[in-house]
Design a protein around this motif. Structure first.
Motif, PDB file in Angstrom:
ATOM      1  N   ASP A 101      -6.138   9.233  -0.336  1.00  0.00           N
ATOM      2  CA  ASP A 101      -5.292   8.526  -1.293  1.00  0.00           C
ATOM      3  C   ASP A 101      -4.044   7.965  -0.609  1.00  0.00           C
ATOM      4  O   ASP A 101      -2.995   8.586  -0.591  1.00  0.00           O
ATOM      5  CB  ASP A 101      -4.911   9.482  -2.424  1.00  0.00           C
ATOM      6  CG  ASP A 101      -4.097   8.818  -3.503  1.00  0.00           C
ATOM      7  OD1 ASP A 101      -4.077   7.575  -3.564  1.00  0.00           O
ATOM      8  OD2 ASP A 101      -3.480   9.552  -4.295  1.00  0.00           O
ATOM      9  N   ASN A 102      -4.166   6.771  -0.098  1.00  0.00           N
ATOM     10  CA  ASN A 102      -3.091   6.129   0.666  1.00  0.00           C
ATOM     11  C   ASN A 102      -1.850   5.821  -0.165  1.00  0.00           C
ATOM     12  O   ASN A 102      -0.734   5.948   0.294  1.00  0.00           O
ATOM     13  CB  ASN A 102      -3.624   4.832   1.281  1.00  0.00           C
ATOM     14  CG  ASN A 102      -3.254   4.679   2.716  1.00  0.00           C
ATOM     15  OD1 ASN A 102      -2.815   5.612   3.356  1.00  0.00           O
ATOM     16  ND2 ASN A 102      -3.451   3.483   3.233  1.00  0.00           N
ATOM     17  N   ASP A 103      -2.048   5.393  -1.411  1.00  0.00           N
ATOM     18  CA  ASP A 103      -0.913   4.981  -2.232  1.00  0.00           C
ATOM     19  C   ASP A 103      -0.408   6.088  -3.166  1.00  0.00           C
ATOM     20  O   ASP A 103       0.456   5.859  -4.011  1.00  0.00           O
ATOM     21  CB  ASP A 103      -1.235   3.714  -3.027  1.00  0.00           C
ATOM     22  CG  ASP A 103      -2.421   3.882  -3.967  1.00  0.00           C
ATOM     23  OD1 ASP A 103      -2.910   5.021  -4.143  1.00  0.00           O
ATOM     24  OD2 ASP A 103      -2.871   2.871  -4.523  1.00  0.00           O
ATOM     25  N   LEU A 104      -0.971   7.289  -3.007  1.00  0.00           N
ATOM     26  CA  LEU A 104      -0.497   8.486  -3.717  1.00  0.00           C
ATOM     27  C   LEU A 104      -0.526   8.362  -5.241  1.00  0.00           C
ATOM     28  O   LEU A 104       0.307   8.932  -5.936  1.00  0.00           O
ATOM     29  CB  LEU A 104       0.912   8.864  -3.247  1.00  0.00           C
ATOM     30  CG  LEU A 104       1.087   9.040  -1.734  1.00  0.00           C
ATOM     31  CD1 LEU A 104       2.535   9.317  -1.394  1.00  0.00           C
ATOM     32  CD2 LEU A 104       0.170  10.114  -1.200  1.00  0.00           C
ATOM     33  N   SER A 109      -9.635   3.820  -4.778  1.00  0.00           N
ATOM     34  CA  SER A 109     -10.553   2.700  -5.019  1.00  0.00           C
ATOM     35  C   SER A 109     -11.468   2.556  -3.806  1.00  0.00           C
ATOM     36  O   SER A 109     -11.205   3.122  -2.739  1.00  0.00           O
ATOM     37  CB  SER A 109      -9.765   1.402  -5.221  1.00  0.00           C
ATOM     38  OG  SER A 109      -9.139   1.036  -3.994  1.00  0.00           O
ATOM     39  N   TYR A 110     -12.521   1.766  -3.963  1.00  0.00           N
ATOM     40  CA  TYR A 110     -13.411   1.548  -2.827  1.00  0.00           C
ATOM     41  C   TYR A 110     -12.667   0.872  -1.677  1.00  0.00           C
ATOM     42  O   TYR A 110     -12.841   1.241  -0.516  1.00  0.00           O
ATOM     43  CB  TYR A 110     -14.642   0.727  -3.225  1.00  0.00           C
ATOM     44  CG  TYR A 110     -15.535   0.471  -2.042  1.00  0.00           C
ATOM     45  CD1 TYR A 110     -16.225   1.520  -1.445  1.00  0.00           C
ATOM     46  CD2 TYR A 110     -15.644  -0.800  -1.496  1.00  0.00           C
ATOM     47  CE1 TYR A 110     -17.019   1.307  -0.327  1.00  0.00           C
ATOM     48  CE2 TYR A 110     -16.439  -1.025  -0.380  1.00  0.00           C
ATOM     49  CZ  TYR A 110     -17.119   0.033   0.199  1.00  0.00           C
ATOM     50  OH  TYR A 110     -17.893  -0.182   1.312  1.00  0.00           O
ATOM     51  N   THR A 111     -11.804  -0.079  -1.980  1.00  0.00           N
ATOM     52  CA  THR A 111     -11.025  -0.758  -0.936  1.00  0.00           C
ATOM     53  C   THR A 111     -10.161   0.243  -0.178  1.00  0.00           C
ATOM     54  O   THR A 111     -10.123   0.237   1.058  1.00  0.00           O
ATOM     55  CB  THR A 111     -10.145  -1.863  -1.555  1.00  0.00           C
ATOM     56  OG1 THR A 111     -10.987  -2.808  -2.212  1.00  0.00           O
ATOM     57  CG2 THR A 111      -9.313  -2.566  -0.497  1.00  0.00           C
ATOM     58  N   GLU A 112      -9.500   1.106  -0.911  1.00  0.00           N
ATOM     59  CA  GLU A 112      -8.669   2.132  -0.279  1.00  0.00           C
ATOM     60  C   GLU A 112      -9.537   3.086   0.553  1.00  0.00           C
ATOM     61  O   GLU A 112      -9.172   3.470   1.657  1.00  0.00           O
ATOM     62  CB  GLU A 112      -7.917   2.904  -1.369  1.00  0.00           C
ATOM     63  CG  GLU A 112      -6.878   3.866  -0.867  1.00  0.00           C
ATOM     64  CD  GLU A 112      -6.083   4.489  -2.000  1.00  0.00           C
ATOM     65  OE1 GLU A 112      -5.053   5.094  -1.687  1.00  0.00           O
ATOM     66  OE2 GLU A 112      -6.471   4.385  -3.188  1.00  0.00           O
ATOM     67  N   PHE A 113     -10.703   3.434   0.017  1.00  0.00           N
ATOM     68  CA  PHE A 113     -11.636   4.320   0.713  1.00  0.00           C
ATOM     69  C   PHE A 113     -12.055   3.733   2.059  1.00  0.00           C
ATOM     70  O   PHE A 113     -12.119   4.438   3.057  1.00  0.00           O
ATOM     71  CB  PHE A 113     -12.853   4.560  -0.178  1.00  0.00           C
ATOM     72  CG  PHE A 113     -13.837   5.555   0.346  1.00  0.00           C
ATOM     73  CD1 PHE A 113     -13.600   6.915   0.251  1.00  0.00           C
ATOM     74  CD2 PHE A 113     -15.025   5.132   0.918  1.00  0.00           C
ATOM     75  CE1 PHE A 113     -14.521   7.839   0.715  1.00  0.00           C
ATOM     76  CE2 PHE A 113     -15.957   6.034   1.386  1.00  0.00           C
ATOM     77  CZ  PHE A 113     -15.706   7.396   1.286  1.00  0.00           C
ATOM     78  N   THR A 114     -12.332   2.424   2.092  1.00  0.00           N
ATOM     79  CA  THR A 114     -12.750   1.783   3.347  1.00  0.00           C
ATOM     80  C   THR A 114     -11.629   1.798   4.384  1.00  0.00           C
ATOM     81  O   THR A 114     -11.894   1.735   5.578  1.00  0.00           O
ATOM     82  CB  THR A 114     -13.226   0.331   3.132  1.00  0.00           C
ATOM     83  OG1 THR A 114     -12.156  -0.454   2.622  1.00  0.00           O
ATOM     84  CG2 THR A 114     -14.427   0.272   2.216  1.00  0.00           C
ATOM     85  N   GLN A 115     -10.388   1.912   3.930  1.00  0.00           N
ATOM     86  CA  GLN A 115      -9.249   1.966   4.852  1.00  0.00           C
ATOM     87  C   GLN A 115      -8.956   3.390   5.314  1.00  0.00           C
ATOM     88  O   GLN A 115      -8.594   3.615   6.464  1.00  0.00           O
ATOM     89  CB  GLN A 115      -8.005   1.383   4.182  1.00  0.00           C
ATOM     90  CG  GLN A 115      -8.136  -0.076   3.832  1.00  0.00           C
ATOM     91  CD  GLN A 115      -7.061  -0.548   2.868  1.00  0.00           C
ATOM     92  OE1 GLN A 115      -6.257   0.224   2.369  1.00  0.00           O
ATOM     93  NE2 GLN A 115      -7.057  -1.841   2.596  1.00  0.00           N
ATOM     94  N   THR A 116      -9.084   4.362   4.410  1.00  0.00           N
ATOM     95  CA  THR A 116      -8.674   5.728   4.728  1.00  0.00           C
ATOM     96  C   THR A 116      -9.803   6.602   5.251  1.00  0.00           C
ATOM     97  O   THR A 116      -9.564   7.517   6.021  1.00  0.00           O
ATOM     98  CB  THR A 116      -8.032   6.412   3.506  1.00  0.00           C
ATOM     99  OG1 THR A 116      -8.964   6.408   2.416  1.00  0.00           O
ATOM    100  CG2 THR A 116      -6.742   5.710   3.102  1.00  0.00           C
ATOM    101  N   PHE A 117     -11.022   6.326   4.835  1.00  0.00           N
ATOM    102  CA  PHE A 117     -12.142   7.168   5.265  1.00  0.00           C
ATOM    103  C   PHE A 117     -12.336   7.160   6.782  1.00  0.00           C
ATOM    104  O   PHE A 117     -12.543   8.226   7.372  1.00  0.00           O
ATOM    105  CB  PHE A 117     -13.430   6.764   4.544  1.00  0.00           C
ATOM    106  CG  PHE A 117     -14.581   7.680   4.835  1.00  0.00           C
ATOM    107  CD1 PHE A 117     -14.647   8.936   4.258  1.00  0.00           C
ATOM    108  CD2 PHE A 117     -15.592   7.295   5.679  1.00  0.00           C
ATOM    109  CE1 PHE A 117     -15.704   9.792   4.525  1.00  0.00           C
ATOM    110  CE2 PHE A 117     -16.648   8.132   5.958  1.00  0.00           C
ATOM    111  CZ  PHE A 117     -16.707   9.390   5.377  1.00  0.00           C
TER     112      PHE A 117
END
Length: 133
Positions: A101-104, A109-117
């Motif tokens: 969870d980048n934005d806390l 979201s899927y977009t966030e998941f592709t960045q943080t995973f």
């Protein structure tokens, strides 16, 4: 293909190809609303908690998720849940969501998941390397 967070081992089992990320995300998004939330991870965890005690034993871990994964991976998740007690508690879901969870906002979201995973995958890989040294 069996997929996790567990939850995090999915990071050692799966590559980072876009289709694998999407399959992983979908498998964790239990209500299929396109947003990964704590409850989704709890539901995923509970599917493998065969005896319903709120913990994954080593046997439940390898039987349901990753029979081919070394025991050191189980110990990594045991520690990640906050209490090193030779079982993985549901607290691991909090730790995993926090890392994704980048934005806390308590949602991924899927977009966030592709960045943080991919970052989570790298962190798990490094931790497993340290544990095996």
């Amino acid at each position: 293909m069996k997929v996790v967070i567990l939850f995090g081992l999915l990071v050692t089992v799966l590559g980072l190809a876009e289709e694998n990320l999407f399959v992983t995300f979908q498998s964790l998004d239990k209500d299929q609303d396109g947003i990964l939330k704590l409850n989704d991870i709890f539901q995923y965890f509970d599917n493998y908690d065969v005896n319903g005690d709120g913990f994954l034993s080593y046997q439940e871990f390898i039987d349901g998720l990753y029979p081919e994964v070394p025991k050191v991976a189980f110990h990594f998740y045991d520690k990640l849940d906050g209490i090193k007690d030779v079982k993985i508690g549901r607290g691991v879901a909090h730790a995993i969501l926090a890392r994704l969870d980048n934005d806390l906002d308590s949602e991924v979201s899927y977009t966030e998941f592709t960045q943080t995973f991919p970052l989570f995958k790298d962190a798990v890989t490094r931790a497993l390397e340290v544990l095996t040294d």
